[in-house]
Design an enzyme around this catalytic site. Structure first.
Site, PDB file in Angstrom:
ATOM      1  N   HIS A   1      -7.658  -0.187  -5.559  1.00 32.32           N
ATOM      2  CA  HIS A   1      -7.959  -0.563  -6.935  1.00 32.32           C
ATOM      3  C   HIS A   1      -9.113  -1.550  -6.907  1.00 32.32           C
ATOM      4  O   HIS A   1      -9.033  -2.563  -6.204  1.00 32.32           O
ATOM      5  CB  HIS A   1      -6.762  -1.274  -7.579  1.00 32.32           C
ATOM      6  CG  HIS A   1      -5.555  -0.407  -7.764  1.00 32.32           C
ATOM      7  ND1 HIS A   1      -5.232   0.170  -8.970  1.00 32.32           N
ATOM      8  CD2 HIS A   1      -4.594  -0.014  -6.886  1.00 32.32           C
ATOM      9  CE1 HIS A   1      -4.122   0.872  -8.844  1.00 32.32           C
ATOM     10  NE2 HIS A   1      -3.705   0.774  -7.582  1.00 32.32           N
TER      11      HIS A   1
ATOM     12  N   GLY B   1       4.329  -1.209  -6.435  1.00 29.51           N
ATOM     13  CA  GLY B   1       3.848  -0.534  -7.631  1.00 29.51           C
ATOM     14  C   GLY B   1       2.971   0.675  -7.353  1.00 29.51           C
ATOM     15  O   GLY B   1       2.302   1.174  -8.247  1.00 29.51           O
TER      16      GLY B   1
ATOM     17  N   HIS C   1      -1.067   8.820  -2.547  1.00 28.62           N
ATOM     18  CA  HIS C   1      -2.324   9.159  -1.878  1.00 28.62           C
ATOM     19  C   HIS C   1      -3.069   7.827  -1.837  1.00 28.62           C
ATOM     20  O   HIS C   1      -3.358   7.254  -2.887  1.00 28.62           O
ATOM     21  CB  HIS C   1      -3.071  10.225  -2.700  1.00 28.62           C
ATOM     22  CG  HIS C   1      -4.405  10.656  -2.131  1.00 28.62           C
ATOM     23  ND1 HIS C   1      -4.754  11.995  -2.007  1.00 28.62           N
ATOM     24  CD2 HIS C   1      -5.461   9.940  -1.689  1.00 28.62           C
ATOM     25  CE1 HIS C   1      -5.988  12.073  -1.509  1.00 28.62           C
ATOM     26  NE2 HIS C   1      -6.439  10.842  -1.306  1.00 28.62           N
TER      27      HIS C   1
ATOM     28  N   CYS D   1      -5.523  14.520  -4.884  1.00 32.25           N
ATOM     29  CA  CYS D   1      -6.136  15.662  -4.186  1.00 32.25           C
ATOM     30  C   CYS D   1      -6.731  16.633  -5.208  1.00 32.25           C
ATOM     31  O   CYS D   1      -7.802  17.193  -4.990  1.00 32.25           O
ATOM     32  CB  CYS D   1      -5.115  16.378  -3.304  1.00 32.25           C
ATOM     33  SG  CYS D   1      -4.738  15.499  -1.759  1.00 32.25           S
TER      34      CYS D   1
ATOM     35  N   HIS E   1      -5.062   4.641  -2.120  1.00 38.32           N
ATOM     36  CA  HIS E   1      -6.191   4.338  -2.992  1.00 38.32           C
ATOM     37  C   HIS E   1      -6.391   2.831  -3.110  1.00 38.32           C
ATOM     38  O   HIS E   1      -5.429   2.067  -3.033  1.00 38.32           O
ATOM     39  CB  HIS E   1      -6.015   4.966  -4.382  1.00 38.32           C
ATOM     40  CG  HIS E   1      -4.710   4.653  -5.060  1.00 38.32           C
ATOM     41  ND1 HIS E   1      -3.513   5.232  -4.683  1.00 38.32           N
ATOM     42  CD2 HIS E   1      -4.419   3.822  -6.089  1.00 38.32           C
ATOM     43  CE1 HIS E   1      -2.544   4.777  -5.474  1.00 38.32           C
ATOM     44  NE2 HIS E   1      -3.064   3.916  -6.333  1.00 38.32           N
TER      45      HIS E   1
ATOM     46  N   ASN F   1      -1.868  -1.191  -3.452  1.00 38.71           N
ATOM     47  CA  ASN F   1      -0.443  -1.298  -3.716  1.00 38.71           C
ATOM     48  C   ASN F   1       0.238  -0.284  -2.813  1.00 38.71           C
ATOM     49  O   ASN F   1       0.094   0.919  -3.018  1.00 38.71           O
ATOM     50  CB  ASN F   1      -0.140  -1.010  -5.182  1.00 38.71           C
ATOM     51  CG  ASN F   1      -0.804  -2.025  -6.107  1.00 38.71           C
ATOM     52  OD1 ASN F   1      -1.011  -3.177  -5.731  1.00 38.71           O
ATOM     53  ND2 ASN F   1      -1.147  -1.588  -7.304  1.00 38.71           N
TER      54      ASN F   1
HETATM   55 ZN   LIG Z   1      -3.506  13.599  -2.065  1.00 35.59          ZN
END
Ligand SMILES: [Zn+2]
Length: 114
Positions: free
Chosen positions: A104, A95, A100, A9, A102, A89
């Site tokens: 990869h 892992g 937040h 963030c 995301h 993940n």
């Molecule tokens: Zn965040």
């Protein structure tokens, strides 16, 4: 973790530096500082959701954009021909280090399944 303390963030708000690869209203892509492949980019929604269990909180169009931006980042960094992996993940056993959501985007070398 609160959104105020969440490092992704903070990156999304411009309060923390990142090497940004793609920047738009709802989605941001930046290089992973601990990259595990020659190309290793993280793609995040600007809106804080912790994990896939909260993905329903995102507008459908943003969920779609996460994948489109993953492709755009791969194109920009020249790995579409060789191929690349897009991975989430989700949770500690997988892992996940920053809670937040995301994606990869990894390429530039041969990637197997973990
Ligand atoms: Zn965040």
């Amino acid at each position: 973790m609160s959104e105020a303390e969440c490092i992704f963030c903070k990156i999304a708000r411009g309060e923390m530096d990142a090497e940004v690869v793609h920047d738009e209203d709802d989605v941001l892509a930046f290089k992973d500082i601990n990259g595990k492949a020659p190309v290793h980019v993280l793609v995040i929604p600007r809106q804080h959701v912790a994990n896939l269990e909260e993905i329903g909180d995102l507008p459908d169009a943003v969920v779609k954009r996460l994948f489109e931006v993953s492709s755009a980042a791969a194109q920009k960094l020249g790995v579409t021909e060789g191929g690349y992996a897009v991975r989430v993940n989700n949770g500690p056993d997988a892992g996940q280090e920053v809670f937040h959501l995301h994606l990869h985007v990894m390429g530039g070398k041969r990637l197997g399944m973990p």
